[in-house]
Design a protein around this motif. Structure first.
Motif, short mmCIF file in Angstrom:
data_model
loop_
_atom_site.label_atom_id
_atom_site.label_comp_id
_atom_site.label_asym_id
_atom_site.label_seq_id
_atom_site.Cartn_x
_atom_site.Cartn_y
_atom_site.Cartn_z
N PHE A 1 0.83 -1.33 -0.04
CA PHE A 1 -0.01 0.06 0.03
C PHE A 1 0.86 1.17 0.02
CE2 PHE A 1 -4.35 1.07 0.86
CZ PHE A 1 -4.44 2.49 0.64
N ASP A 2 1.02 2.06 -1.08
CA ASP A 2 1.50 3.15 -0.99
C ASP A 2 0.59 4.34 -0.77
OD1 ASP A 2 2.72 5.72 -2.29
OD2 ASP A 2 3.78 4.74 -3.93
N ILE A 3 1.14 5.34 0.36
CA ILE A 3 0.18 6.19 0.64
C ILE A 3 -0.50 6.88 -0.29
CG2 ILE A 3 1.63 8.02 1.42
CD1 ILE A 3 -1.84 6.40 3.49
N ASP A 4 0.36 7.47 -1.34
CA ASP A 4 -0.19 8.21 -2.82
C ASP A 4 -1.12 7.66 -3.50
OD1 ASP A 4 0.86 6.86 -4.80
OD2 ASP A 4 2.92 7.48 -4.55
N ALA B 1 -2.10 14.08 9.62
CA ALA B 1 -3.37 13.63 8.95
C ALA B 1 -2.83 12.27 7.79
CB ALA B 1 -3.83 14.63 7.90
N THR B 2 -1.79 12.68 7.21
CA THR B 2 -1.20 11.48 6.54
C THR B 2 -0.73 10.31 7.22
OG1 THR B 2 -0.11 13.15 5.16
CG2 THR B 2 0.49 10.94 4.59
N ALA B 3 -0.18 10.35 8.44
CA ALA B 3 0.22 9.14 9.21
C ALA B 3 -0.99 8.61 9.69
CB ALA B 3 1.23 9.66 10.36
N THR B 4 -1.77 9.53 10.39
CA THR B 4 -3.25 8.91 10.86
C THR B 4 -3.76 8.03 9.90
OG1 THR B 4 -3.05 10.60 12.40
CG2 THR B 4 -5.26 9.54 12.16
N LEU B 5 -3.82 8.55 8.72
CA LEU B 5 -4.57 7.77 7.42
C LEU B 5 -3.87 6.72 7.41
CD1 LEU B 5 -6.74 7.94 5.23
CD2 LEU B 5 -4.87 8.94 3.69
N ALA B 6 -2.65 6.49 7.49
CA ALA B 6 -1.82 5.17 7.25
C ALA B 6 -2.29 4.24 8.37
CB ALA B 6 -0.41 5.42 7.29
N VAL B 7 -2.45 4.71 9.65
CA VAL B 7 -2.83 3.84 10.77
C VAL B 7 -4.22 3.33 10.59
CG1 VAL B 7 -3.06 4.02 13.34
CG2 VAL B 7 -1.00 4.89 12.47
N ASP B 8 -4.91 4.13 9.97
CA ASP B 8 -6.42 3.70 9.77
C ASP B 8 -6.58 2.53 8.83
OD1 ASP B 8 -7.38 5.63 11.67
OD2 ASP B 8 -8.24 7.17 10.11
N VAL B 9 -5.77 2.77 7.55
CA VAL B 9 -5.75 1.60 6.65
C VAL B 9 -5.23 0.35 7.14
CG1 VAL B 9 -4.86 0.93 4.56
CG2 VAL B 9 -5.63 3.19 4.67
N ILE B 10 -4.12 0.58 8.08
CA ILE B 10 -3.58 -0.61 8.85
C ILE B 10 -4.55 -1.37 9.81
CG2 ILE B 10 -1.86 -1.25 10.53
CD1 ILE B 10 0.24 0.93 9.14
N ALA B 11 -5.19 -0.48 10.39
CA ALA B 11 -6.18 -1.10 11.28
C ALA B 11 -7.26 -1.71 10.79
CB ALA B 11 -6.76 0.08 12.30
N SER B 12 -7.71 -1.21 9.80
CA SER B 12 -8.92 -2.00 8.62
C SER B 12 -8.52 -3.36 8.19
CB SER B 12 -9.42 -0.98 7.82
OG SER B 12 -10.06 0.17 8.47
N SER B 13 -7.21 -3.21 7.54
CA SER B 13 -6.53 -4.39 6.94
C SER B 13 -6.41 -5.57 8.20
CB SER B 13 -5.35 -3.98 6.41
OG SER B 13 -5.25 -3.09 5.53
N LEU B 14 -6.28 -5.06 9.31
CA LEU B 14 -6.12 -6.08 10.41
C LEU B 14 -7.54 -6.39 11.37
CD1 LEU B 14 -2.65 -5.06 11.82
CD2 LEU B 14 -3.35 -7.04 10.03
N GLY B 15 -8.75 -5.82 10.77
CA GLY B 15 -9.92 -6.28 11.12
C GLY B 15 -10.95 -5.16 12.00
N GLN B 16 -10.23 -4.07 12.13
CA GLN B 16 -11.07 -3.06 12.49
C GLN B 16 -12.37 -2.77 11.73
OE1 GLN B 16 -9.61 0.68 14.48
NE2 GLN B 16 -10.86 1.80 13.02
N THR B 17 -13.46 -2.75 12.32
CA THR B 17 -14.81 -2.81 11.47
C THR B 17 -15.47 -1.37 11.73
OG1 THR B 17 -16.35 -3.70 12.83
CG2 THR B 17 -14.98 -5.05 11.54
#
Ligand code: ARG
Ligand code: MN
Ligand code: MN
Ligand code: MN
Length: 351
Positions: free
Chosen positions: A226-229, A323-339
């Motif tokens: 996943f490239d944040i761009d 904002a960019t780093a928090t977005l990265a964390v959100d994508v990571i969390a969702s990939s690992l099962g946050q719903t």
């Protein structure tokens, strides 16, 4: 199940300073705390230490070939070890040249893996087609068997050989593809979804076709790079090669959620395919976990995830970087099962 986190503070796959601080800003955005909300255990492997080589003349137009090659060799071994030890691995970049090491290390343990590449760019240039000489625009070319005879022997990369078939790769989010790259996408018949395809089909259909393409015949490990761009620059401004017209927040999160849902009851791959008996047992195991209201975590098929190209030196303000780093964390969390719909907890935890 356990998730391992590995930082790769590396920037020599491109020319802008700062992307080596990606692991730190993603951690500072609360990564470990977010991961601690899950049922899996988390192992932080810390950050790798990369050498900066003094003698590293360009090869053709390619910048820092030996430095990038050595860093990826090191990363490759670390990823292989983590995956062999049974972890689901999260690799924090760093620039996207790191995918050479990450995906090759993963493939050494799981030769049958498939690759989902979420990015504005195809990163499939060879040294001959690259407009920039930057190796972060070339990692896929090192992986593909179909490009074997088009790749020269680049100093620093003799340790790796092509290991991936073009049919085992899907791109999502493309909108800045160089002429040579377009040629490769077309001539190898690679499955890709540009932003225009997402506009036309919707992200739900895009994910459905992605999994039909990669998983219909066989359940197998997924490598998500996943490239944040891939996101629109309004959401992810702190990155080196932003391109207008990118993923919305909800599209990016949906991609991550669907990848987590592979191999669980949320996603069935349709009934028109005959699963092998072993694959079936594996999925059934997952299904049982989720349906008895226990909070046991199911990994789905995601095996390794790269989160790359977050560059805190390029945000216009501290807020833009966060904002960019928090977005990265959100994508990571969702990939690992946050719903987004919440999750089951046992009744005694509810006051
Ligand atoms: N296609 C351009 C190049 O080859 C840009 C690549 C950008 N890659 C990235 N990982 N952000 O230089
Ligand atoms: Mn990109
Ligand atoms: Mn990229
Ligand atoms: Mn789940």
């Amino acid at each position: 199940h356990s998730v391992a986190v590995l930082g790769a503070p590396f920037s020599k796959g491109q020319k802008k300073r700062g992307v080596e601080h990606g692991p730190k800003v993603i951690r500072d955005a609360g990564l470990m705390e977010r991961l601690s909300n899950f049922d899996f255990s988390v192992h932080d492997f810390g950050d790798l230490n990369f050498q900066h080589l003094e003698e590293d003349e360009p090869y053709m137009d390619v910048k820092f070939p030996r430095t990038v090659g050595a860093a990826n060799k090191k990363l490759s071994a670390a990823v292989r070890n983590a995956v062999s030890a049974g972890h689901t691995l999260l690799m924090l970049g760093g620039d996207h040249s790191l995918a050479v090491g990450s995906v090759s290390g993963h493939a050494q343990h799981s030769p049958d893996l498939c690759l989902i590449w979420v990015d504005a760019h195809a990163d499939i240039n060879t040294p001959m087609t690259s407009p920039s000489g930057n190796l972060h625009g070339q990692p896929v070319a090192f992986m593909l068997k179909e490009l074997q005879d088009k790749m020269p022997d680049i100093p620093g990369f003799s340790w790796t050989k092509p290991f991936l078939s073009s049919r085992d790769l899907v791109y999502i989010g493309l909108r800045d593809v160089d002429p040579g790259e377009y040629q490769f996408l077309k001539s190898f018949g690679i499955q890709y979804f540009t932003m225009r395809d997402i506009d036309r089909l919707g992200i739900q259909r895009v994910m459905e076709v992605t999994f039909d393409h990669l998983l219909a015949r066989k359940q197998r490990p997924i490598h998500l790079s996943f490239d944040i761009d891939a996101f629109d620059p309004s959401l992810a401004p702190a990155t080196g090669t932003p391109v207008n017209g990118g993923l919305t927040y909800r599209e990016g999160i949906y991609i991550a959620e669907e990848i987590h849902n592979t191999g669980t009851d949320h996603y069935s791959y349709g009934f028109h395919f005959l699963w092998s008996f072993l694959d079936f047992l594996k999925v059934f195991d997952c299904l049982a976990f989720e349906s008895n209201l226990s909070s046991s975590w199911c990994a789905g098929l995601l095996s390794v995830m790269d989160m790359v190209e977050v560059n805190p030196d390029l945000g216009a303000s501290p807020e833009a970087v966060e904002a960019t780093a928090t977005l990265a964390v959100d994508v990571i969390a969702s990939s690992l099962g946050q719903t987004r719909e919440g999750a089951h907890t046992s009744m005694d935890e509810i006051p």
